[in-house]
Design a protein around this motif. Structure first.
Motif, PDB file in Angstrom:
ATOM      1  N   GLU A 208      20.407  90.954  62.480  1.00 38.09           N
ATOM      2  CA  GLU A 208      21.307  92.308  62.263  1.00 38.09           C
ATOM      3  C   GLU A 208      21.909  92.707  63.743  1.00 38.09           C
ATOM      4  O   GLU A 208      21.021  93.141  64.665  1.00 38.09           O
ATOM      5  CB  GLU A 208      20.326  93.441  61.792  1.00 38.09           C
ATOM      6  N   PRO A 209      23.107  92.535  64.174  1.00 37.79           N
ATOM      7  CA  PRO A 209      23.622  92.944  65.424  1.00 37.79           C
ATOM      8  C   PRO A 209      23.349  94.155  66.028  1.00 37.79           C
ATOM      9  O   PRO A 209      23.044  94.204  67.281  1.00 37.79           O
ATOM     10  CB  PRO A 209      25.036  92.678  65.418  1.00 37.79           C
ATOM     11  N   LEU A 210      23.233  94.985  65.187  1.00 37.60           N
ATOM     12  CA  LEU A 210      22.946  96.544  65.786  1.00 37.60           C
ATOM     13  C   LEU A 210      21.599  96.936  65.900  1.00 37.60           C
ATOM     14  O   LEU A 210      21.344  97.822  66.630  1.00 37.60           O
ATOM     15  CB  LEU A 210      23.552  97.626  64.746  1.00 37.60           C
ATOM     16  N   TYR A 211      20.617  95.869  65.566  1.00 35.52           N
ATOM     17  CA  TYR A 211      19.169  96.061  66.099  1.00 35.52           C
ATOM     18  C   TYR A 211      19.064  95.275  67.298  1.00 35.52           C
ATOM     19  O   TYR A 211      18.016  95.133  68.109  1.00 35.52           O
ATOM     20  CB  TYR A 211      18.385  95.427  65.064  1.00 35.52           C
ATOM     21  N   LEU A 238      32.172  92.537  63.956  1.00 34.27           N
ATOM     22  CA  LEU A 238      30.749  92.897  63.941  1.00 34.27           C
ATOM     23  C   LEU A 238      30.443  93.332  62.703  1.00 34.27           C
ATOM     24  O   LEU A 238      31.010  94.189  62.218  1.00 34.27           O
ATOM     25  CB  LEU A 238      30.264  93.609  64.985  1.00 34.27           C
ATOM     26  N   SER A 239      29.672  92.621  61.912  1.00 33.69           N
ATOM     27  CA  SER A 239      28.890  92.961  60.678  1.00 33.69           C
ATOM     28  C   SER A 239      27.545  93.584  61.027  1.00 33.69           C
ATOM     29  O   SER A 239      26.623  93.053  61.092  1.00 33.69           O
ATOM     30  CB  SER A 239      28.739  91.647  59.653  1.00 33.69           C
ATOM     31  N   LEU A 258      34.990  96.170  62.304  1.00 33.56           N
ATOM     32  CA  LEU A 258      33.799  96.634  61.866  1.00 33.56           C
ATOM     33  C   LEU A 258      33.698  95.993  60.485  1.00 33.56           C
ATOM     34  O   LEU A 258      34.667  96.259  59.607  1.00 33.56           O
ATOM     35  CB  LEU A 258      33.232  98.184  61.787  1.00 33.56           C
ATOM     36  N   ALA A 259      32.633  95.538  60.035  1.00 34.14           N
ATOM     37  CA  ALA A 259      32.156  94.963  58.701  1.00 34.14           C
ATOM     38  C   ALA A 259      30.953  95.492  58.251  1.00 34.14           C
ATOM     39  O   ALA A 259      29.991  95.912  58.935  1.00 34.14           O
ATOM     40  CB  ALA A 259      32.298  93.652  58.421  1.00 34.14           C
ATOM     41  N   THR A 302      36.015  96.373  56.808  1.00 37.65           N
ATOM     42  CA  THR A 302      35.738  95.355  55.694  1.00 37.65           C
ATOM     43  C   THR A 302      34.331  95.847  55.299  1.00 37.65           C
ATOM     44  O   THR A 302      33.459  95.758  55.833  1.00 37.65           O
ATOM     45  CB  THR A 302      35.753  93.848  56.335  1.00 37.65           C
ATOM     46  N   PHE A 303      34.418  95.843  53.754  1.00 35.26           N
ATOM     47  CA  PHE A 303      33.253  95.930  53.350  1.00 35.26           C
ATOM     48  C   PHE A 303      32.880  94.791  52.427  1.00 35.26           C
ATOM     49  O   PHE A 303      33.849  94.289  51.448  1.00 35.26           O
ATOM     50  CB  PHE A 303      33.504  97.102  52.246  1.00 35.26           C
TER      51      PHE A 303
END
Length: 411
Positions: A208-211, A238-239, A258-259, A302-303
């Motif tokens: 998880e990139p945001l961690y 970035l997903s 952002l995804a 993007t979802f």
């Protein structure tokens, strides 16, 4: 469907893997210009030379792709000797390199120990398409999110990757694909940015990139630096599975596309498929998306929505998706589920995926159905898992047999 070892095209600057001695040295890859300058000062480079030396090293590493200080032909020999003594720019070890029947490439990379830790392994995937080439980069070794449909989620989190290790995946891929200039390009010559094999990168690999926000931020800012790797931020995605507090920071401090790994439109189901939803439920997630800096019809979110048979693929789910995203500039990627050994999920029927897509399209949202790529080498979305956690040979053979049996349904 067979798995074939790759013999990739290499740049004339053959990438140098790290030796045991180099593994003990700090790398200059992944440092900001300021950090690189400080590192040089600490080794005795005079202040008056630091800016020039940083500019030279930056160009050699990120524009020309060298992995050996001896190739820096416009740097004085005594300076190259100092750099070799104290630093490294070597690449990670390639443990395994595979090529799918569809041209997708997957590298299993081994990074040296950090501190008292052990060597770690991650997977990086390159997907060639007409007019573009996308590199899927990992941000962590393993993952802590345990999404129930994702193979990576079955491997425990070992540690975050550093900015160096994140960037090294991009540098190594460009090495292997011949994506850096040949050695006979004159020093100082302009190197064309067009025609590169790696034109896009996605932080959609392991983890998880945001961690791992700070390391991912530094790596992506270097990747998009106009005097180096020079990737447009509109070609970097970035997903996240929904780390809500970091979403706005991503837009403000990194500025990439952002995804969102969505996969369900009800909290009760998303709690099962994407357990982080229990901490950051759908309302909080979509509210953060609405506030994403720079969001517009030209810069849509993007979802990602994996299609799971009899789980989230009904037309009621499609209606719920439209309601959930109302007013959000969005594209919806429908992802046929990619099987992996031990999973209890099945991919939705293709006819049902098509009906789902048609409904989304009729509501005014782009909803491309992602073509599965690299399934035969476990390189598709949700299939990555590093070699230290690799399936046993009997499991691999059973999986390949299943893929051969199902291949007709995939076409």
């Amino acid at each position: 469907m067979s798995v074939t070892d790759a013999v990739a095209v290499k740049s004339s600057f053959s990438p140098v893997p790290a030796t045991a001695e180099q593994n003990t040295k700090p790398s200059l890859i992944g440092l900001s210009r300021e950090e690189m300058g400080d590192a040089l000062r600490q080794k005795g480079v005079p202040d008056r030379q630091v800016k020039m030396r940083v500019s030279q090293i930056w160009n050699w590493v990120y524009v020309r792709g060298v992995s050996d200080f001896d190739h820096m032909s416009n740097v004085a020999k005594d300076m190259r000797d100092m750099l070799k003594t104290h630093f490294t720019i070597a690449r990670p070890e390639i443990v395994e390199e595979q090529v799918s029947n569809d041209g997708t490439r997957k590298w299993l990379l081994r990074f040296p120990p950090r501190g008292a830790g052990r060597p770690v392994e991650v997977e990086t995937v390159y997907i060639p398409e007409e007019g573009r080439g996308t590199l899927c980069i990992s941000s962590q070794v393993g993952c802590s999110l345990t999404c129930s449909f994702c193979h990576t989620g079955t491997q425990r989190l070992v540690r975050n990757l550093t900015a160096e290790e994140i960037l090294s995946q991009l540098l190594l891929a460009r090495d292997r694909l011949g994506d850096f200039p040949d050695r006979d390009v004159p020093v100082g010559a302009m190197v064309p940015a067009e025609g590169r094999k790696v034109s896009n990168i996605v932080m959609m690999g392991m983890g998880e990139p945001l961690y791992n926000f700070e390391a991912v931020k530094q790596a992506l800012l270097i990747a998009s630096d106009g005097d180096g790797l020079s990737l447009s931020k509109r070609r970097i995605t970035l997903s996240t599975s929904g780390v809500v507090p970091e979403i706005i920071r991503t837009g403000e401090e990194i500025g990439v596309m952002l995804a969102i790994s969505l996969h369900a439109v009800r909290d009760d189901l998303r709690d099962i498929l994407v357990p982080i939803n229990k901490k950051y439920p759908l309302k909080e997630l979509i509210d953060a998306c609405r506030k994403y800096p720079g969001l517009s019809n030209a810069r849509r979110i993007t979802f990602e929505y994996v299609m799971l048979k009899d789980v989230n693929d009904s037309l009621e789910d499609a209606k719920g998706l439209i309601q959930l995203l109302k007013g959000v500039p969005a594209k919806i990627n429908l992802i046929p589920f990619n099987p992996w050994p031990g999973t209890n999920y099945q991919c939705s029927e293709w006819s049902q995926i098509a009906r789902f897509a048609d409904f989304i399209n009729s509501a005014g949202y782009a909803s491309p159905i992602r073509t599965p790529r690299g399934r035969d080498i476990l390189a598709a979305c949700g299939q990555l898992k590093s070699e230290s956690e690799r399936m046993r040979k009997t499991e691999r053979l059973a999986f390949e047999a299943m893929m051969i049996a199902n291949h007709g349904a995939d076409d």
